[in-house]
Design a protein around this motif. Structure first.
Motif, PDB file in Angstrom:
ATOM      1  N   GLY A   1      22.119 -57.036  37.979  1.00  0.00           N
ATOM      2  CA  GLY A   1      20.903 -57.186  38.974  1.00  0.00           C
ATOM      3  C   GLY A   1      20.114 -55.528  39.271  1.00  0.00           C
ATOM      4  O   GLY A   1      20.812 -55.220  37.971  1.00  0.00           O
ATOM      5  N   THR A   2      18.973 -55.691  39.905  1.00  0.00           N
ATOM      6  CA  THR A   2      18.110 -54.269  39.600  1.00  0.00           C
ATOM      7  C   THR A   2      18.099 -53.528  40.464  1.00  0.00           C
ATOM      8  O   THR A   2      17.250 -52.602  40.767  1.00  0.00           O
ATOM      9  N   GLY A   3      18.408 -54.522  41.190  1.00  0.00           N
ATOM     10  CA  GLY A   3      17.654 -53.803  42.845  1.00  0.00           C
ATOM     11  C   GLY A   3      18.724 -52.210  43.232  1.00  0.00           C
ATOM     12  O   GLY A   3      19.642 -51.706  42.218  1.00  0.00           O
TER      13      GLY A   3
ATOM     14  N   GLY B   1      21.307 -62.009  44.398  1.00  0.00           N
ATOM     15  CA  GLY B   1      22.303 -63.315  44.235  1.00  0.00           C
ATOM     16  C   GLY B   1      22.680 -62.788  42.531  1.00  0.00           C
ATOM     17  O   GLY B   1      21.848 -63.577  41.553  1.00  0.00           O
ATOM     18  N   VAL B   2      23.320 -61.941  42.348  1.00  0.00           N
ATOM     19  CA  VAL B   2      24.078 -61.353  41.285  1.00  0.00           C
ATOM     20  C   VAL B   2      25.405 -61.372  40.958  1.00  0.00           C
ATOM     21  O   VAL B   2      26.511 -61.211  42.309  1.00  0.00           O
ATOM     22  N   ASP B   3      26.148 -60.661  39.688  1.00  0.00           N
ATOM     23  CA  ASP B   3      26.900 -60.648  39.520  1.00  0.00           C
ATOM     24  C   ASP B   3      27.911 -59.242  39.710  1.00  0.00           C
ATOM     25  O   ASP B   3      28.576 -58.347  40.676  1.00  0.00           O
ATOM     26  N   LEU B   4      26.888 -58.389  39.269  1.00  0.00           N
ATOM     27  CA  LEU B   4      26.781 -56.909  39.254  1.00  0.00           C
ATOM     28  C   LEU B   4      25.926 -55.771  39.952  1.00  0.00           C
ATOM     29  O   LEU B   4      24.189 -56.178  39.383  1.00  0.00           O
ATOM     30  N   SER B   5      26.001 -54.352  40.819  1.00  0.00           N
ATOM     31  CA  SER B   5      24.485 -54.056  40.369  1.00  0.00           C
ATOM     32  C   SER B   5      25.061 -52.580  40.024  1.00  0.00           C
ATOM     33  O   SER B   5      25.080 -51.348  40.578  1.00  0.00           O
ATOM     34  N   PRO B   6      23.544 -52.347  38.682  1.00  0.00           N
ATOM     35  CA  PRO B   6      23.980 -50.891  37.964  1.00  0.00           C
ATOM     36  C   PRO B   6      23.479 -49.977  38.695  1.00  0.00           C
ATOM     37  O   PRO B   6      23.700 -48.691  38.965  1.00  0.00           O
TER      38      PRO B   6
ATOM     39  N   GLU C   1      33.025 -51.851  30.983  1.00  0.00           N
ATOM     40  CA  GLU C   1      34.304 -51.891  31.129  1.00  0.00           C
ATOM     41  C   GLU C   1      34.330 -53.406  32.841  1.00  0.00           C
ATOM     42  O   GLU C   1      34.891 -54.027  32.462  1.00  0.00           O
ATOM     43  N   TYR C   2      33.396 -52.719  33.061  1.00  0.00           N
ATOM     44  CA  TYR C   2      33.257 -54.791  34.001  1.00  0.00           C
ATOM     45  C   TYR C   2      33.255 -55.839  33.831  1.00  0.00           C
ATOM     46  O   TYR C   2      33.920 -56.824  33.924  1.00  0.00           O
ATOM     47  N   ALA C   3      32.924 -55.558  32.746  1.00  0.00           N
ATOM     48  CA  ALA C   3      32.208 -57.093  31.254  1.00  0.00           C
ATOM     49  C   ALA C   3      33.000 -57.579  30.662  1.00  0.00           C
ATOM     50  O   ALA C   3      33.810 -58.604  30.645  1.00  0.00           O
TER      51      ALA C   3
END
Length: 263
Positions: free
Chosen positions: A137-139, A157-162, A16-18
């Protein structure tokens, strides 16, 4: 944790975000660790295009092998997944050789390690820009909001963090549900920024299970004086790292100039 529902929720959230951002898919760095394995698999399950990047810089061979095996699994199971290996070793060496020689060896080593993460971030955004992808992101929660164990403007530095609302233990639970390969499930977590086999625990001084406990205890209003022995030491490690890394976790400070000075 309702593992299946959590996985479905993240997958739907990513998609949905994408779509709302009018983007075509995701690009993600795959390191051979559990976080990037779980995050990339969740991205793949959206059905949108996913580009997995291997970006070795003097990398430990075991990390490269695990990353490659995971990517091969994804490409076998998901037609929407593709991959590239971008070896950044020579780029890093050029950067290092261009820098003046400093005497503070420990600080230099850490600064160069963080530079590796920032080179990878730049590479991810290069491909994101070409393909209209989001950098995933992977954090996890302990790294991102507990001890700040990431590089500002590097892997941070990412656009989104799942995964940033999940403890490390919960990421492992998701990994089991998603059938992440055993080598990754059992590998000692490592950021891979020093070109050797040192683990995250070696750097942090505590395991993720211990840090999760300390994070929960801190949230409950406990302090170091409430504990003895190993628990006290872990709690102090957590508080020290949390305090030292607030500059990563808080928004960039803005100097608000009084209106009367602008007139």
């Amino acid at each position: 944790m309702q593992t299946e529902k959590v996985a479905e929720y993240i997958i739907n959230w990513l998609k949905e975000y994408a779509i709302n951002a009018n983007m075509q898919g995701f690009v993600i760095g795959v390191s051979g660790g559990i976080d990037s394995a779980v995050a990339s698999t969740l991205c793949a399950k959206t059905g949108m295009r996913v580009l997995c990047l291997e970006m070795p810089i003097h990398q430990d061979p075991n990390q490269v092998s695990r990353a490659r095996k995971h990517i091969d699994e994804l490409e076998h199971n998901f037609a929407n997944v593709s991959s590239l290996e971008i070896n950044l070793t020579s780029v890093f060496e050029e950067f290092r050789n261009a820098m003046p020689q400093e005497r503070e060896t420990s600080n230099v080593d850490l600064s160069l390690a963080n530079s590796r993460a920032r080179l990878r971030m730049t590479t991810l955004y290069y491909f994101a820009g070409i393909h209209k992808f989001l950098v995933a992101g992977t954090g996890n929660m302990v790294e991102d909001f507990g001890v700040g164990f990431y590089t500002k403007y590097g892997d941070g530095g990412v656009d989104l963090s799942p995964l940033a609302d999940l403890m490390k233990s919960e990421v492992y639970i998701l990994g089991g549900y998603l059938n992440i390969i055993e080598e990754i499930m059992h590998a000692a977590p490592t950021d891979g920024l020093f070109g050797d086999s040192r683990s995250d625990e070696d750097q942090l001084g505590a395991s993720y299970d211990e840090l999760e406990w300390a994070m929960n205890a801190n949230s409950a209003g406990k302090n170091a004086d409430d504990y003895e022995g190993r628990k006290r030491k872990v709690f102090e490690i957590y508080q020290r790292l949390n305090s030292a890394n607030q500059h990563k976790m808080l928004p960039i400070p803005v100097c608000d100039i009084p209106i009367h000075l602008k007139k």
